[in-house]
Design an enzyme around this catalytic site. Structure first.
Site, PDB file in Angstrom:
ATOM      1  N   ASN A  60      22.815  65.938  76.044  1.00  0.00           N
ATOM      2  CA  ASN A  60      23.689  65.460  76.116  1.00  0.00           C
ATOM      3  C   ASN A  60      24.504  66.515  76.979  1.00  0.00           C
ATOM      4  OD1 ASN A  60      26.194  65.105  75.967  1.00  0.00           O
ATOM      5  ND2 ASN A  60      26.862  66.411  74.319  1.00  0.00           N
ATOM      6  N   LYS A 110      27.195  65.287  78.948  1.00  0.00           N
ATOM      7  CA  LYS A 110      28.643  65.174  78.909  1.00  0.00           C
ATOM      8  C   LYS A 110      29.016  64.605  79.820  1.00  0.00           C
ATOM      9  CE  LYS A 110      28.408  69.320  76.233  1.00  0.00           C
ATOM     10  NZ  LYS A 110      28.837  70.595  75.962  1.00  0.00           N
ATOM     11  N   HIS A 167      31.229  64.796  68.442  1.00  0.00           N
ATOM     12  CA  HIS A 167      31.021  65.928  68.974  1.00  0.00           C
ATOM     13  C   HIS A 167      31.851  66.574  69.406  1.00  0.00           C
ATOM     14  CE1 HIS A 167      30.651  68.801  72.034  1.00  0.00           C
ATOM     15  NE2 HIS A 167      29.409  68.213  71.646  1.00  0.00           N
ATOM     16  N   GLU A 194      33.900  67.831  70.917  1.00  0.00           N
ATOM     17  CA  GLU A 194      34.585  67.716  72.110  1.00  0.00           C
ATOM     18  C   GLU A 194      35.482  65.814  71.556  1.00  0.00           C
ATOM     19  OE1 GLU A 194      31.904  68.513  75.518  1.00  0.00           O
ATOM     20  OE2 GLU A 194      31.685  70.455  74.931  1.00  0.00           O
ATOM     21  N   GLU A 204      26.649  72.462  65.320  1.00  0.00           N
ATOM     22  CA  GLU A 204      27.511  73.281  66.762  1.00  0.00           C
ATOM     23  C   GLU A 204      28.500  73.496  66.486  1.00  0.00           C
ATOM     24  OE1 GLU A 204      25.481  70.857  70.329  1.00  0.00           O
ATOM     25  OE2 GLU A 204      27.068  69.658  69.405  1.00  0.00           O
ATOM     26  N   GLY A 207      29.072  75.490  75.283  1.00  0.00           N
ATOM     27  CA  GLY A 207      29.462  75.845  76.559  1.00  0.00           C
ATOM     28  C   GLY A 207      29.892  77.724  76.737  1.00  0.00           C
ATOM     29  N   SER A 249      25.148  76.529  73.352  1.00  0.00           N
ATOM     30  CA  SER A 249      24.379  77.188  74.407  1.00  0.00           C
ATOM     31  C   SER A 249      23.195  77.889  73.526  1.00  0.00           C
ATOM     32  CB  SER A 249      25.396  78.707  74.222  1.00  0.00           C
ATOM     33  OG  SER A 249      26.561  78.376  74.726  1.00  0.00           O
TER      34      SER A 249
HETATM   35  P1  PGA Z   1      25.865  73.370  75.498  1.00  0.00           P
HETATM   36  O1  PGA Z   1      26.561  71.605  74.888  1.00  0.00           O
HETATM   37  O2  PGA Z   1      24.210  73.256  75.555  1.00  0.00           O
HETATM   38  O3  PGA Z   1      26.989  73.508  77.047  1.00  0.00           O
HETATM   39  O4  PGA Z   1      26.540  74.645  75.053  1.00  0.00           O
HETATM   40  C1  PGA Z   1      25.780  72.206  72.947  1.00  0.00           C
HETATM   41  C2  PGA Z   1      26.734  70.615  72.944  1.00  0.00           C
HETATM   42  O5  PGA Z   1      28.137  70.246  73.190  1.00  0.00           O
HETATM   43  O6  PGA Z   1      26.029  69.415  72.836  1.00  0.00           O
END
Ligand code: PGA
Length: 249
Positions: A2, A4, A85, A87, A159, A165, A205
């Protein structure tokens, strides 16, 4: 993967050259939509990498400025789409009901949804993790008319929001416990045929350093990788660790 809202066309063109796709795992990249055709061309026709989008609007067409329909995503080369997601839930007002609409629209259109669920830190600390997961899964999947005959079309990514992140991944034990819970709820909501065939991913992460231990867990089918997927070498290392763990299981 992803991506983003990261990378530009030059990065998308260069990314596949440094990707090493191991046998035994499926790879999916969800770039920003503007980069999807660029990445599709860079991957070439024989690629083992599927493409996906990071969001979709459930309506077929119309006055939805800035949005894209399932048909548009398919047209651009996407076969998967992320829905729900954290976010999007936190920053763009995606409610459980809207996530359910997107998921249903995707399945109906022949796009494979990757349904993202996960608890916030305060929810974990107050012991509400399973209640949150149950609520998100039920809202998205209950009453789903199972329009697709192929149960493997469903992908769910667990997640935990506090792990996204942050550099603080869930432990293997936390991930396994949550993913087993997700699989049981899928069985409850859709039956064991779907629950067994669904890919259930861990996200938050994930890195080359922690992938092997996480992938060794029985219910971890793979990963949704954010930050580490921007570097094709790191993404490849996660894929390789996953392939090795699956072989040994
Ligand atoms: P990350 O994001 O690996 O940077 O923690 C995962 C995600 O939001 O899909």
């Amino acid at each position: 993967a992803n991506w983003k809202m990261n990378l530009l066309a030059a990065d998308a063109r260069a990314w596949p050259a440094k990707l090493e796709a191991p046998a035994g795992v499926e790879l999916l990249v969800c770039p920003p939509l503007a980069l999807l055709p660029v990445l599709r061309d860079a991957l070439g026709p024989a690629g083992r990498v599927a493409l996906g989008a990071q969001n979709v609007h459930p309506a077929a067409k119309g006055a939805f400025t800035g949005e894209h329909s399932c048909a548009m995503l398919l047209d651009a080369g996407a076969r998967y789409v992320l829905v729900g997601h954290s976010e999007r839930r936190a920053m763009f007002g995606d409610t459980d009901a809207f996530v359910a609409d997107k998921l249903r629209a995707a399945l109906n259109a022949g796009l494979r949804p990757v349904l993202c669920v996960g608890e916030r830190l305060a929810e974990r600390e107050s012991g509400a993790t399973f209640r949150v997961l149950r609520g998100q899964l039920t809202a998205a999947l209950a009453g789903l008319g199972l329009p697709s005959p192929e149960p493997a079309t469903l992908v769910v990514a667990y997640e935990p929001v506090w792990a996204i992140g942050t550099g603080r991944n869930a432990t293997a034990e936390q991930a396994q416990e949550a993913l087993a819970f997700v699989r049981e709820r899928l069985a409850e909501l859709l039956g064991w045929t779907w629950a067994r065939a669904a890919r259930i991913l861990y996200g938050g992460s994930a890195t080359p350093a922690n992938a092997a231990e996480l992938a060794a867990q029985p219910d971890v089918d793979g990963f949704l990788v954010g930050g580490a997927s921007l570097d094709p070498a790191a993404f490849s290392a996660i894929a390789a660790a996953t392939a090795r763990a699956k072989e040994q299981r």
